[in-house]
Design an enzyme around this catalytic site. Structure first.
Site, PDB file in Angstrom:
ATOM      1  N   GLU A   1     -30.053 -25.242 -80.655  1.00 48.08           N
ATOM      2  CA  GLU A   1     -31.167 -24.679 -79.891  1.00 48.08           C
ATOM      3  C   GLU A   1     -32.341 -24.482 -80.846  1.00 48.08           C
ATOM      4  O   GLU A   1     -32.118 -23.975 -81.950  1.00 48.08           O
ATOM      5  CB  GLU A   1     -30.792 -23.331 -79.269  1.00 48.08           C
TER       6      GLU A   1
ATOM      7  N   GLY B   1     -29.858 -14.544 -85.129  1.00 44.81           N
ATOM      8  CA  GLY B   1     -28.704 -13.650 -85.059  1.00 44.81           C
ATOM      9  C   GLY B   1     -27.407 -14.381 -84.739  1.00 44.81           C
ATOM     10  O   GLY B   1     -26.425 -14.268 -85.464  1.00 44.81           O
TER      11      GLY B   1
ATOM     12  N   MET C   1     -25.588 -17.654 -81.792  1.00 53.00           N
ATOM     13  CA  MET C   1     -25.873 -18.734 -80.844  1.00 53.00           C
ATOM     14  C   MET C   1     -24.696 -18.959 -79.908  1.00 53.00           C
ATOM     15  O   MET C   1     -23.548 -19.026 -80.344  1.00 53.00           O
ATOM     16  CB  MET C   1     -26.201 -19.992 -81.668  1.00 53.00           C
TER      17      MET C   1
ATOM     18  N   ASN D   1     -23.304 -21.392 -78.179  1.00 54.59           N
ATOM     19  CA  ASN D   1     -22.718 -22.707 -77.891  1.00 54.59           C
ATOM     20  C   ASN D   1     -21.452 -22.554 -77.050  1.00 54.59           C
ATOM     21  O   ASN D   1     -20.615 -21.697 -77.320  1.00 54.59           O
ATOM     22  CB  ASN D   1     -22.356 -23.407 -79.198  1.00 54.59           C
TER      23      ASN D   1
ATOM     24  N   HIS E   1     -23.799 -10.124 -76.048  1.00 55.38           N
ATOM     25  CA  HIS E   1     -24.924 -10.989 -75.652  1.00 55.38           C
ATOM     26  C   HIS E   1     -24.500 -12.455 -75.611  1.00 55.38           C
ATOM     27  O   HIS E   1     -24.703 -13.148 -74.608  1.00 55.38           O
ATOM     28  CB  HIS E   1     -26.074 -10.784 -76.648  1.00 55.38           C
ATOM     29  N   GLU E   2     -23.912 -12.930 -76.708  1.00 49.55           N
ATOM     30  CA  GLU E   2     -23.554 -14.359 -76.758  1.00 49.55           C
ATOM     31  C   GLU E   2     -22.475 -14.674 -75.735  1.00 49.55           C
ATOM     32  O   GLU E   2     -22.499 -15.719 -75.091  1.00 49.55           O
ATOM     33  CB  GLU E   2     -23.088 -14.755 -78.163  1.00 49.55           C
TER      34      GLU E   2
HETATM   35  N1  0A1 Z   1     -30.045 -18.356 -78.055  1.00 53.23           N
HETATM   36  C1  0A1 Z   1     -29.708 -17.484 -79.136  1.00 53.23           C
HETATM   37  C2  0A1 Z   1     -30.720 -17.295 -80.187  1.00 53.23           C
HETATM   38  C3  0A1 Z   1     -31.112 -18.447 -81.011  1.00 53.23           C
HETATM   39  C4  0A1 Z   1     -32.293 -19.105 -80.762  1.00 53.23           C
HETATM   40  C5  0A1 Z   1     -32.754 -20.103 -81.575  1.00 53.23           C
HETATM   41  C6  0A1 Z   1     -32.001 -20.442 -82.639  1.00 53.23           C
HETATM   42  O1  0A1 Z   1     -32.455 -21.417 -83.491  1.00 53.23           O
HETATM   43  C7  0A1 Z   1     -33.712 -21.930 -83.260  1.00 53.23           C
HETATM   44  C8  0A1 Z   1     -30.812 -19.786 -82.930  1.00 53.23           C
HETATM   45  C9  0A1 Z   1     -30.368 -18.795 -82.084  1.00 53.23           C
HETATM   46  C10 0A1 Z   1     -29.515 -16.103 -78.564  1.00 53.23           C
HETATM   47  O2  0A1 Z   1     -30.314 -15.657 -77.759  1.00 53.23           O
HETATM   48  O3  0A1 Z   1     -28.576 -15.452 -78.920  1.00 53.23           O
HETATM   49 ZN    ZN Z   2     -29.660 -15.010 -76.133  1.00 50.92          ZN
END
Ligand code: 0A1
Ligand code: ZN
Length: 873
Positions: A132, A272, A274, A276, A308-309
């Site tokens: 992401e 923080g 991710m 996936n 959250h994740e």
């Molecule tokens: N989606 C993740 C946060 C996240 C966003 C961007 C990243 O790299 C560009 C890494 C992590 C979350 O909201 O937890």
């Molecule tokens: Zn998030």
């Protein structure tokens, strides 16, 4: 104003330019031959023309790709001749593609050289990924956009000895020998997903394992993967995960869907964590915790982020975003969900006050500066710059307001409809609001403005200040939770004119016009209003409350958030009075009211210690700066210091008594009772040490000596951090000797030194850049030492000789060559420059120009500089 030599930033991407993808990809088969220097990636995917693409039937098959070598392309198993495709720096375009087919793209990438930590990289000898928002295109050529959803089958091949563990999304479906000392593992994820949710991990890892049985009786294997030495610090994350899984079933009816849920903790990670699919990747600081290495705050943060994740599995993964302008669709909703989770696990009031404090310090400032943007932005240059407090925290407030307007029951109906209607789809913020509206029958037409208009509304003033590109504002739909207190401090029933009484004691008033009046009946004497209870709307409240009203609310309001808010307003008023005197060069006035108030709160043993600690917390610089029309750092720092010291002097006996009575005697446990007691005791200790009193500093030293946990040890350092006492140096040296080989613990030590309000801080930070344990490529180290200095040390960063600015500009430029995403965070330290008084305004402008004049800047940093230097006033 822009120097002639400055490169123009890249053109922005605009929300209204969205077009559906010309081709869809239903399934992709990926094979990785992993090698740090040279990883071969073979991607085979089935594509077909998108029937919903509309107008342009001859649109080419265009794939995104960056930093890949030795590219070979085959169509339906036959090598594609060079004239059938075009390769540019960022795309691969297949000329004259068939309506459907199978494309195979092979390429080579270099994970060990990937220091930006986007795509496939190596962290402490372990392969891991961050896709992401647009990292997948650094792994293979693909339509790297969130509205292309595919089923992934992934085969990982690697040296068996160096990389015994090979992980990817979904379920493990095969494994075996691959010859030459190599082995393979195959994974299949049956849920179609966008490329940003792809992940792989490969290394010599150990797992803490457990299991969870879902509400419908399915058994899910849970695994937290880390280096073997860290396994004894994964227990809290595992317990948090199980709590989160149960909570999402109970509160939202959401069950987990795969056979396995895995977390990997990475030492090098830009953000923080991710989400996936089935394989979350975490920054190790948000997984690893043991009482001697992690503070109570760390424990809470881990619980919140693990939640959250995990919650993204539904709000983000099963239902994802159509395009990156819709980022808040998943982030605002998931922050709301994690806040609710933390509130249900811990104290709701404490959680809410922490969220409000952060929102008002960080997001209100963002909304008042050059980075102001709506919750659903209209354009960006670099999407990485839009993982902002507006998208996340204000996005969560926008969800919370809809929760208030609909009622919890109808909100749940709306969420259920949203998930049922859009499962497996990539959708928009409008789709979300529509589902809430359809399920509840509540008209959210006007409410949608919260997604499109930037800026913080002012309630009881004339309107919302302009933000870049949006000079005129339409009224928002604002849910204002309101109460009225009688002279004895009791809540009055609120009955609107024409209604049968008695009404409820807290009412959510719907403000939809620029002016509105509400008439309550049956109210005798003048009541004291308690407005925006629970911070029901993210607005600035301007009220005509007198000092006496505020003191009354601080003592009596049944809403704990507004009790805290009243104390904070008294505190701010006291600092502002001192600030005016400081700006005029007059002696700073002593305000006996604030000292008495704080002493009273501290001594009130009936009240929750955690809430008392929050109520006596001095307002931070970012919040105070947001209240001023022009920021005068010298006056602000002097005034805040002055008030803190006068509180310490006036409240000394009460603070000391409270400190002594609350010292936790039993062995450390992260229970709410112990956490609250430590919080208040440590806040008292900080006040006591604010006067440089040797007896108080001796208390801090004794606490450090006796501490069986990191919360108390760090609190002792915090308490002496700004003093000139030699004990400070001794404690810092002992801490370093004890924790030298624990990077996450040493980060706390770096950060404290970077935020010390001392004349030698910049020199110290510069010398710590050469510390043997500092590593300029690790985001956690940079955040601790450099970003803490830039963003959290107001006196040192804003020193009038301009040295703090010069240092941060120089660090931003150097880091941009390594890690643009984190470099852009540093550049953001200048975002408020136009609001500062001279000479700081010009000094910061010059620092920004110096960054902007650097050739070859990343789009990340270029965008921040360009927005800052654009004509917006
Ligand atoms: N989606 C993740 C946060 C996240 C966003 C961007 C990243 O790299 C560009 C890494 C992590 C979350 O909201 O937890
Ligand atoms: Zn998030």
């Amino acid at each position: 104003m822009a120097a002639a030599s400055r490169d123009a930033p890249p053109a922005p991407v605009r929300r209204l330019d969205y077009r559906p993808p010309a081709f869809l990809v239903d399934a992709i088969d990926l094979r990785f031959d992993l090698d740090p220097e040279r990883t071969r990636v073979i991607a085979s995917f089935t594509f077909r023309r998108n029937p919903a693409a509309g107008a342009d039937p001859i649109a080419p098959l265009a794939l995104d790709g960056e930093q890949q070598h030795d590219v070979a392309v085959a169509l339906d198993g036959v090598a594609l001749p060079a004239e059938r495709y075009r390769l540019t720096e960022r795309t691969l375009v297949v000329v004259d593609p068939p309506e459907r087919g199978e494309l195979t793209v092979s390429s080579t990438i270099h994970p060990a050289a990937n220091v930006a930590l986007e795509g496939l990289y190596v962290s402490s000898g372990v392969f891991c990924t961050q896709c992401e928002a647009e990292g997948f295109r650094r792994i293979t050529y693909f339509p790297d956009r969130p509205d292309v959803l595919s089923v992934y089958t992934v085969t990982l091949v690697a040296d068996r000895e160096r990389y015994p563990v090979l992980l990817s999304n979904g379920n493990r479906v095969g494994a075996g020998d691959a010859g030459n000392g190599r082995h393979f593992v195959r994974w299949h994820d049956p849920f179609p997903k966008p490329s940003y949710l792809f992940a792989l991990v490969a290394g010599n890892l150990a797992a803490l394992t457990d299991s969870f049985t879902t509400a419908s009786g399915r058994r899910v294997a849970l695994e937290i993967w880390s280096t073997p030495a860290n396994l004894d610090r994964c227990g809290h994350a595992m317990r948090s995960l199980k709590r989160a899984m149960r909570w999402d079933e109970e509160r939202f009816g959401r069950e987990y869907d795969l056979d396995t849920f895995m977390i990997f903790c990475a030492d090098d990670f830009n953000m923080g964590a991710m989400e996936n699919k089935g394989l979350n990747i975490f920054n190790s600081r948000l997984v690893l915790a043991r009482p001697d290495t992690a503070t109570d705050d760390d424990y809470l943060a881990i619980e919140g982020v693990v939640g959250h994740e995990y919650f993204h599995n539904w709000s983000g993964n099963r239902v994802t975003c159509r395009d990156w302008f819709q980022l808040s669709l998943k982030e605002g909703l998931t922050v709301f969900r994690d806040q609710e989770f933390s509130s249900d696990m811990n104290s709701r009031a404490v959680e809410r006050i922490a969220a409000v404090t952060f929102l008002r310090s960080a997001q209100f400032a963002e909304d008042a500066g050059p980075m102001a943007h709506p919750v659903r932005p209209d354009e960006y240059i670099e999407i990485n710059n839009f993982y902002t407090t507006t998208v996340y925290e204000k996005g969560a407030e926008v969800i919370r307001m809809q929760h208030a307007l609909l009622s919890p029951e109808r909100f749940r109906d709306g969420i259920d409809l949203y998930f049922a209607r859009h499962d497996g789809e990539a959708v928009t913020c409008d789709d979300f609001v529509q589902a809430l509206q359809d399920a509840s029958g509540v008209d959210l037409g006007q409410f949608r403005r919260w997604y499109s208009q930037a800026g913080t509304p002012i309630v009881r003033a004339r309107g919302t200040p302009p933000t870049p590109g949006q000079p005129h504002k339409e009224p928002f739909h604002i849910p204002l939770a309101t109460g009225l207190l009688d002279a004895a401090g009791a809540d009055l029933p609120l009955t609107l004119e024409g209604e049968p009484g008695p009404g409820p004691t807290t009412r959510v008033l719907s403000l939809t016009e620029r002016r509105a009046s509400f008439v309550f009946t049956g109210i005798g004497a003048r009541p004291v209003p308690s407005l925006n209870r629970g911070f029901s709307a993210p607005v600035r409240m301007e009220t005509d409350c007198t000092d006496a009203d505020l003191a009354f609310l601080a003592a009596n309001d049944s809403d704990p958030v507004n009790r805290w808010e009243a104390a904070q307003r008294i505190y701010c008023a006291s600092v502002f009075a001192a600030m005016q005197a400081a700006a005029a060069g007059a002696p700073l006035p002593d305000d006996p009211a604030i000292g008495g108030l704080i002493a009273g709160i501290v001594a009130d043993e009936r009240a929750d210690p955690a809430l008392r600690a929050l109520a006596i917390n001095p307002p931070d610089f970012a919040y105070l700066a947001g209240l001023a029309s022009t920021i005068d750092v010298d006056a602000m720092v002097a005034a805040r210091e002055h008030v803190v010291r006068s509180v310490a002097r006036a409240g000394r006996d009460a603070l000391l008594r409270c400190y002594e009575s609350l010292r936790v005697q039993e062995p450390h446990a992260p229970t709410p009772a112990q956490v609250g007691a430590r919080l208040l005791a440590n806040r008292c200790l900080r006040y006591l040490c604010a006067l440089d009193d040797p007896a108080a500093i001796a208390l801090a030293t004794a606490q450090f000596d006796a501490a069986d946990n990191m919360t108390d040890a760090i609190a002792a350092l915090v308490a002496v951090n700004h003093t000139a006492s030699p004990s400070r140096e001794a404690l810092f040296a002992r801490f370093e000797a004890r924790w030298r080989d624990e990077p996450l613990v040493l980060d706390k030590w770096f950060a404290l030194q970077a935020t010390a309000m001392r004349a030698d801080t910049l020199a110290r930070v510069r010398s710590l850049l050469g510390h043997p344990r500092f590593n300029a490529r690790n985001p956690n180290r940079i955040r601790s030492l450099v970003a803490s200095f830039a963003l959290a040390n107001w006196p040192a960063f804003h020193s009038t000789d301009g040295e703090g600015y010069a240092f941060v500009a120089e660090q931003t430029i150097a880091l941009d060559r390594v890690n643009p995403q984190v470099a852009a965070v540093l550049a953001g330290a200048f975002n408020q420059w136009r609001r500062h008084a001279q000479p700081r305004r010009s000094l910061q402008e010059r620092a920004l120009e110096r960054i902007g004049d650097t050739p070859g800047l990343s789009p990340d940093v270029a965008e921040i500089v360009a927005r800052n230097l654009a004509g917006y006033q």
